[in-house]
Design a protein around this motif. Structure first.
Motif, PDB file in Angstrom:
ATOM      1  N   ASP A  89       0.811  -1.211   0.000  1.00 24.07           N
ATOM      2  CA  ASP A  89       0.000   0.000   0.000  1.00 24.07           C
ATOM      3  C   ASP A  89       0.849   1.268   0.000  1.00 24.07           C
ATOM      4  O   ASP A  89       0.541   2.243  -0.701  1.00 24.07           O
ATOM      5  N   ASP A  90       1.935   1.294   0.785  1.00 22.62           N
ATOM      6  CA  ASP A  90       2.787   2.489   0.833  1.00 22.62           C
ATOM      7  C   ASP A  90       3.469   2.733  -0.503  1.00 22.62           C
ATOM      8  O   ASP A  90       3.605   3.883  -0.946  1.00 22.62           O
ATOM      9  N   ARG A  91       3.930   1.655  -1.142  1.00 18.94           N
ATOM     10  CA  ARG A  91       4.594   1.811  -2.443  1.00 18.94           C
ATOM     11  C   ARG A  91       3.589   2.291  -3.502  1.00 18.94           C
ATOM     12  O   ARG A  91       3.916   3.107  -4.353  1.00 18.94           O
ATOM     13  N   LEU A  92       2.364   1.775  -3.431  1.00 23.35           N
ATOM     14  CA  LEU A  92       1.338   2.206  -4.379  1.00 23.35           C
ATOM     15  C   LEU A  92       1.029   3.683  -4.197  1.00 23.35           C
ATOM     16  O   LEU A  92       0.948   4.443  -5.172  1.00 23.35           O
ATOM     17  N   ASP A  93       0.877   4.117  -2.946  1.00 22.09           N
ATOM     18  CA  ASP A  93       0.596   5.534  -2.684  1.00 22.09           C
ATOM     19  C   ASP A  93       1.709   6.419  -3.229  1.00 22.09           C
ATOM     20  O   ASP A  93       1.448   7.491  -3.803  1.00 22.09           O
ATOM     21  N   GLN A 130      -4.959   6.897  -9.379  1.00 26.02           N
ATOM     22  CA  GLN A 130      -5.602   6.448  -8.149  1.00 26.02           C
ATOM     23  C   GLN A 130      -6.685   5.423  -8.433  1.00 26.02           C
ATOM     24  O   GLN A 130      -7.013   4.583  -7.583  1.00 26.02           O
ATOM     25  N   ASP A 131      -7.241   5.446  -9.649  1.00 24.39           N
ATOM     26  CA  ASP A 131      -8.362   4.573  -9.990  1.00 24.39           C
ATOM     27  C   ASP A 131      -7.938   3.249 -10.610  1.00 24.39           C
ATOM     28  O   ASP A 131      -8.784   2.493 -11.094  1.00 24.39           O
ATOM     29  N   MET A 189      -0.874  -7.983   6.179  1.00 27.12           N
ATOM     30  CA  MET A 189      -0.408  -7.837   4.802  1.00 27.12           C
ATOM     31  C   MET A 189      -1.091  -6.640   4.150  1.00 27.12           C
ATOM     32  O   MET A 189      -2.128  -6.765   3.488  1.00 27.12           O
ATOM     33  N   PRO A 190      -0.525  -5.443   4.307  1.00 27.97           N
ATOM     34  CA  PRO A 190      -1.127  -4.237   3.726  1.00 27.97           C
ATOM     35  C   PRO A 190      -0.776  -4.083   2.246  1.00 27.97           C
ATOM     36  O   PRO A 190       0.009  -3.216   1.850  1.00 27.97           O
ATOM     37  N   PHE A 191      -1.354  -4.923   1.421  1.00 28.71           N
ATOM     38  CA  PHE A 191      -1.070  -4.955  -0.013  1.00 28.71           C
ATOM     39  C   PHE A 191      -2.373  -4.896  -0.803  1.00 28.71           C
ATOM     40  O   PHE A 191      -3.445  -5.217  -0.299  1.00 28.71           O
ATOM     41  N   HIS A 192      -2.248  -4.497  -2.060  1.00 26.88           N
ATOM     42  CA  HIS A 192      -3.299  -4.706  -3.044  1.00 26.88           C
ATOM     43  C   HIS A 192      -2.737  -5.612  -4.137  1.00 26.88           C
ATOM     44  O   HIS A 192      -1.555  -5.518  -4.484  1.00 26.88           O
ATOM     45  N   SER A 193      -3.572  -6.499  -4.658  1.00 32.20           N
ATOM     46  CA  SER A 193      -3.147  -7.352  -5.763  1.00 32.20           C
ATOM     47  C   SER A 193      -3.652  -6.768  -7.080  1.00 32.20           C
ATOM     48  O   SER A 193      -4.658  -6.053  -7.122  1.00 32.20           O
ATOM     49  N   LEU A 241      10.169   4.740  -2.241  1.00 28.80           N
ATOM     50  CA  LEU A 241      10.482   5.541  -3.419  1.00 28.80           C
ATOM     51  C   LEU A 241      11.275   6.772  -3.018  1.00 28.80           C
ATOM     52  O   LEU A 241      10.979   7.435  -2.021  1.00 28.80           O
ATOM     53  N   GLY A 242      12.289   7.085  -3.818  1.00 33.61           N
ATOM     54  CA  GLY A 242      13.061   8.305  -3.577  1.00 33.61           C
ATOM     55  C   GLY A 242      13.985   8.237  -2.396  1.00 33.61           C
ATOM     56  O   GLY A 242      14.386   9.270  -1.854  1.00 33.61           O
TER      57      GLY A 242
END
Length: 425
Positions: free
Chosen positions: A51-55, A65-66, A101-105, A418-419
């Motif tokens: 989730d953090d990497r996606l954000d 975002q969609d 597991m704070p992820f999205h697939s 990131l960064g």
């Protein structure tokens, strides 16, 4: 870069991300050279993004975002129960640990399509275009093709995977190394789970299941389907090398190519090693959705020089245990874009706007990051497959300590922030 020309070899996730980054940097001509003659939507591999990497990637403008995704919250580790049949009361085995597991697939093709749609129309995509060789020097780079033609560019980016032609030109000594085991993979419409004893309800939709057995494990989770509102089952089955597999370099057995005997071997392994419910989930997979990938890893010693640059799996091949492949590719493209912006402001001996400055800045950041990811993947592979613990003796506290030991001294599971500051020296 304004007014420059760039070829991106490979049009998948990494290639599309680099093409978008090059467009934002102002390149006048961007050509994506993809060897596949058709569109890439049929690639049904599941991908997980923290989730953090996606954000971070959304805020940086690389993803919308969609973008369609499926939420996961827990990774439930299980093993065969000692009782007859090994399934326990619900057929799902003995629970070892419920890991947050704070992820999205994601579905590979859905994520790729989202990137593709964000790529400006000025980017030229050439499908069915094979690159036989590349080369470069201080003043430019070129690509060669089967008909003998050679095209010249200011920069050639290799996003052409673990058998990269661009890497062969930049650092031919960097070859993927076989890890000593394979991963079988499969996916299918989650509606078929209704055919199993216990149905789909036996497996919560936000749960990623990791089923452990001596010598391997299976990771199973749902991903978005190609049609909005649908989901698919996705699984990765780490297993010993089948006796029939002959490796003459990095390869895979694509979906639909496995023989009856090879599929029978997979089914026998699932029935022998997995609790009944998870064995059924695996063996329900159609032939044309089942394939095999030997596990490799590699970190190229340099990622950029002589107007050639590597990204994605062309730069770094990481074992799937890391759950960081797509993130790595997108972060490579981000680092390329940031390096391109930074060289417009002279620092030290880097001339403003120079290609050499861009290449050097990119290599400084992404080469060490790639090595860290490869090292972590090897630790995870040893701990979970090659030198796994006695699962029958494990419980929640022991699993938690075991997991933390794998992450000591390296980047976090799911990819790096990131960064992050580039290592010096």
């Amino acid at each position: 870069m304004r007014g420059g020309s760039i070829a991106v070899v490979g049009g998948s996730i990494a290639g599309s991300a680099f093409a978008g980054a090059a467009a934002r940097l102002g390149a006048e001509r961007i050509v994506v050279l993809e060897r596949s003659p058709g569109r890439l939507e049929d690639r049904g591999v599941g991908i997980c993004i923290h989730d953090d990497r996606l954000d971070e990637l959304v805020r940086a403008g690389h993803l919308g975002q969609d973008v369609r995704r499926h939420r996961l919250t827990v990774r439930r580790w299980v093993t065969r129960a000692p009782s007859p049949g090994g399934g326990g009361p619900d057929g799902r085995g003995r629970a070892l640990w419920a890991q947050p597991m704070p992820f999205h697939s994601h579905h590979w093709a859905v994520l790729w399509q989202a990137l593709r749609e964000r790529t400006p129309a000025t980017v030229e995509y050439r499908l069915g275009t094979t690159v036989t060789a590349v080369g470069g020097g201080p003043d430019g780079a070129w690509t060669s093709h089967p008909d003998g033609t050679r095209e010249h560019y200011d920069l050639v980016i290799g996003a052409d995977g673990y058998r990269s032609a661009v890497r062969a030109a930049l650092c031919p000594e960097a070859l993927p190394e076989y890890a000593g085991y394979v991963c079988w993979r499969g996916s299918y419409d989650a509606a078929r789970l209704a055919e199993l004893p216990g149905g789909a309800g036996a497996w919560p939709e936000d749960e990623c299941a990791t089923v452990c057995y001596p010598g391997g494990q299976v990771v199973l989770y749902r991903i978005p389907g190609l049609t909005p509102g649908t989901t698919q089952v996705n699984w990765v089955f780490y297993a010993p090398t089948p006796a029939w597999l002959r490796l003459d370099g990095p390869t895979s057995i694509p979906a639909g190519s496995l023989t009856d005997g090879q599929l029978d071997g997979l089914r026998a392994l699932a029935e022998e090693r997995l609790p009944p419910y998870w064995s059924d989930v695996v063996t329900l997979t159609p032939r044309d959705r089942t394939f095999l990938q030997p596990v490799y890893d590699m970190a190229a010693p340099r990622l950029a020089a002589d107007r050639l640059l590597l990204g994605g799996d062309a730069a770094t091949v990481v074992r799937p245990h890391n759950t960081s492949g797509a993130v790595k590719a997108l972060q490579d493209a981000h680092a390329f874009e940031q390096a391109g912006r930074a060289v417009g402001h002279p620092a030290g001996d880097r001339p403003a706007g120079s290609w050499s400055g861009l290449l050097a800045a990119y290599d400084r950041e992404r080469a060490p990051a790639g090595r860290e990811l490869v090292d972590l993947g090897r630790r995870l592979g040893r701990a979970q497959v090659g030198a796994a613990p006695d699962w029958a003796a494990m419980d929640g506290p022991a699993m938690d300590a075991w997991w933390r030991g794998q992450l000591t001294g390296g980047s976090g599971f799911g990819g790096q922030a990131l960064g992050r500051a580039a290592p010096r020296g």
